[in-house]
Design an enzyme around this catalytic site. Structure first.
Site, short mmCIF file in Angstrom:
data_model
loop_
_atom_site.label_atom_id
_atom_site.label_comp_id
_atom_site.label_asym_id
_atom_site.label_seq_id
_atom_site.Cartn_x
_atom_site.Cartn_y
_atom_site.Cartn_z
CD GLU A 82 -2.87 -1.07 -0.03
OE1 GLU A 82 -3.16 0.03 -0.54
OE2 GLU A 82 -3.29 -2.15 -0.50
CG HIS A 133 -1.46 -3.31 -9.32
ND1 HIS A 133 -2.83 -3.34 -9.43
CD2 HIS A 133 -1.18 -3.28 -7.99
CE1 HIS A 133 -3.36 -3.35 -8.21
NE2 HIS A 133 -2.38 -3.31 -7.33
#
Length: 477
Positions: A204, A213
């Site tokens: 996170e 990502h």
């Protein structure tokens, strides 16, 4: 040129049904829903390593982060569909010295453990960039970390145990720096019995710093949650974060004059609530493992290779050995590569693949004591023996049979010059033994079978190049 994509401020890490998280997010960001076959085709194309993770019905089994995976476009200059691996969120912090505050804590873990783990997760990123992170307890901070439940003010409610684990907001958004964890999850540290806080937090924080990502399966920023130890950045993670913030600044060396030590009183400076300082603390255990020297203190470990402290240390010991106890009394590596840890009246054994067995009671090895204070392997290559110490006594131990050679202890006076009540022991490559007590150590000559002249010395100076404080120097006079 790397792709900059302006994405919504949210990253959600889900624990179970990824399609539900994906659909939920599509609704939240008001994108047109995709059909299931389109979603599977998309991810199989850009994340080929996950094909084996789909079941017969095309459902997703592994836990994953719920943000839609947006791939980099084809490389038109080459005419091939060569992908950019890491993807940026479109924002970055304009400063490198960031503060953070933890508002609320999970019920399963102590505040000390949570603070330690959050600091370790941030350190994963700071050790490869110029970024620094400082915890504050009052006033404003750049980063807000909160363990909260259900509806909590950002229109992105949590769902109780399982499902959504956490979400974070990217830089340059209206809630930049906010990182929320679901209070109701079974948070753990260093094991996969529940949800590992270190790995979720580090992932996170990557989003909070501006990373999307990665399509690399072993990347920390992969959308798929995988319990993996030791925790580390992949080359792709490192390239992405350094594209945003650059490489770390080289440290400025400072002179470290040596202080001669004739006699030092045993001192303890344990710092349980923060990362220990090797220059000011004693150590719980020291051991040679895989040819490297490890110093243990309050859940942290320092790693020395060739006499040099490695970058990124101290680090949580659980990054190397998942399931290791928070405190270690003694540790050693046996002849077949198993690593033994002792704490209190129990011990654990980690095999060559770092899989743990235990805990086992110390009484299983044939002695009726409640603690082993030090352990090490000593001797020539063909005649190595394992020794366990407690107070003024010791035993010779056979790791193959898991029994001491005799339940009757021997006197530590056999090791001429070694004090009673040592905290740790280890052997160097030349065969010399080192005995640690408090902040000092004694070097033992294997040929004369006694402590060498001029000892004890300070561990902090000889192993960590520290300068002794004036208070400590005065105690030596």
């Amino acid at each position: 040129m790397h792709l900059l994509i302006l994405l919504p401020a949210l990253c959600v890490l889900g624990a179970h049904s990824a399609p539900l998280s994906y659909t939920y997010l599509q609704h939240r960001i008001q994108e047109k829903p995709q059909k299931d076959h389109g979603r599977l085709q998309f991810n199989s194309l850009h994340y080929p390593h996950i094909k084996g993770l789909l079941n017969a019905h095309g459902s997703w089994n592994p836990p994953r982060c719920g943000v839609p995976d947006i791939p980099a476009p084809p490389d038109s200059s080459s005419g091939r569909n060569r992908q950019k691996r890491f993807v940026l969120s479109g924002g970055r912090w304009d400063k490198t010295n960031l503060t953070y505050k933890i508002i609320r804590f999970p019920w399963q873990l102590s505040k000390v453990k949570v603070r330690r783990t959050i600091a370790e997760a941030l350190k994963v990123w700071s050790e490869v960039t110029p970024l620094t992170f400082t915890e504050v307890h009052e006033g404003r901070s750049d980063i807000i970390i909160d363990f909260t439940r259900y509806w909590h003010g950002d229109n992105l409610p949590f769902d109780g145990p399982g499902g959504i684990l956490a979400h974070a907001f990217f830089p340059k958004t209206h809630r930049e720096g906010d990182v929320h964890f679901d209070y109701d999850e079974a948070w753990t540290i260093g094991n996969n019995i529940g949800t590992d806080l270190l790995q979720v937090a580090a992932h996170e924080f990557g989003h909070m710093l501006g990373l999307q990502h990665s399509s690399i399966s072993k990347s920390l920023m992969s959308p798929f949650y995988t319990f993996r130890y030791p925790l580390s950045l992949s080359a792709d993670d490192k390239h992405g974060i350094q594209f945003l913030y650059g490489a770390p600044r080289p440290p400025t060396p400072s002179p470290t004059p040596r202080v001669e030590v004739n006699q030092v009183e045993n001192e303890s400076n344990e710092i349980p609530a923060a990362e220990p300082d090797a220059c000011k603390t004693n150590f719980d255990a020291v051991s040679t493992i895989r040819g490297e020297l490890f110093f243990f203190k309050s859940g942290y470990v320092w790693r020395l290779r060739g006499g040099k402290l490695q970058n990124g240390y101290p680090a949580l010991a659980s990054r190397h050995w998942r399931g290791i106890p928070d405190t270690v009394d003694a540790a050693f590596e046996d002849s077949v590569g198993n690593i033994w840890f002792f704490y209190g009246s129990q011990f654990w054994v980690f095999d060559g693949k770092l899989q743990a067995s235990g805990p086992f009671p110390i009484t299983d090895i044939g002695i009726s004591v409640t603690q082993i204070q030090a352990a090490f392997v000593w001797g020539t290559e063909k005649n190595k023996k394992t020794y366990l110490f407690r107070g003024g006594e010791y035993w010779r131990f056979n790791p193959e049979t898991r029994r001491v050679e005799s339940r009757h202890s021997r006197r530590i006076g056999d090791w001429r010059g070694v004090p009673k009540g040592i905290d740790a022991a280890f052997q160097d490559e030349q065969g010399y033994a080192y005995f640690v007590k408090g902040r000092q150590y004694w070097k033992f000559d294997p040929f004369k079978v006694r402590v060498m002249d001029g000892y004890p010395h300070l561990i902090s100076q000889d192993f960590f190049n520290c300068q002794a404080s004036s208070t400590f120097v005065n105690s030596l006079r």
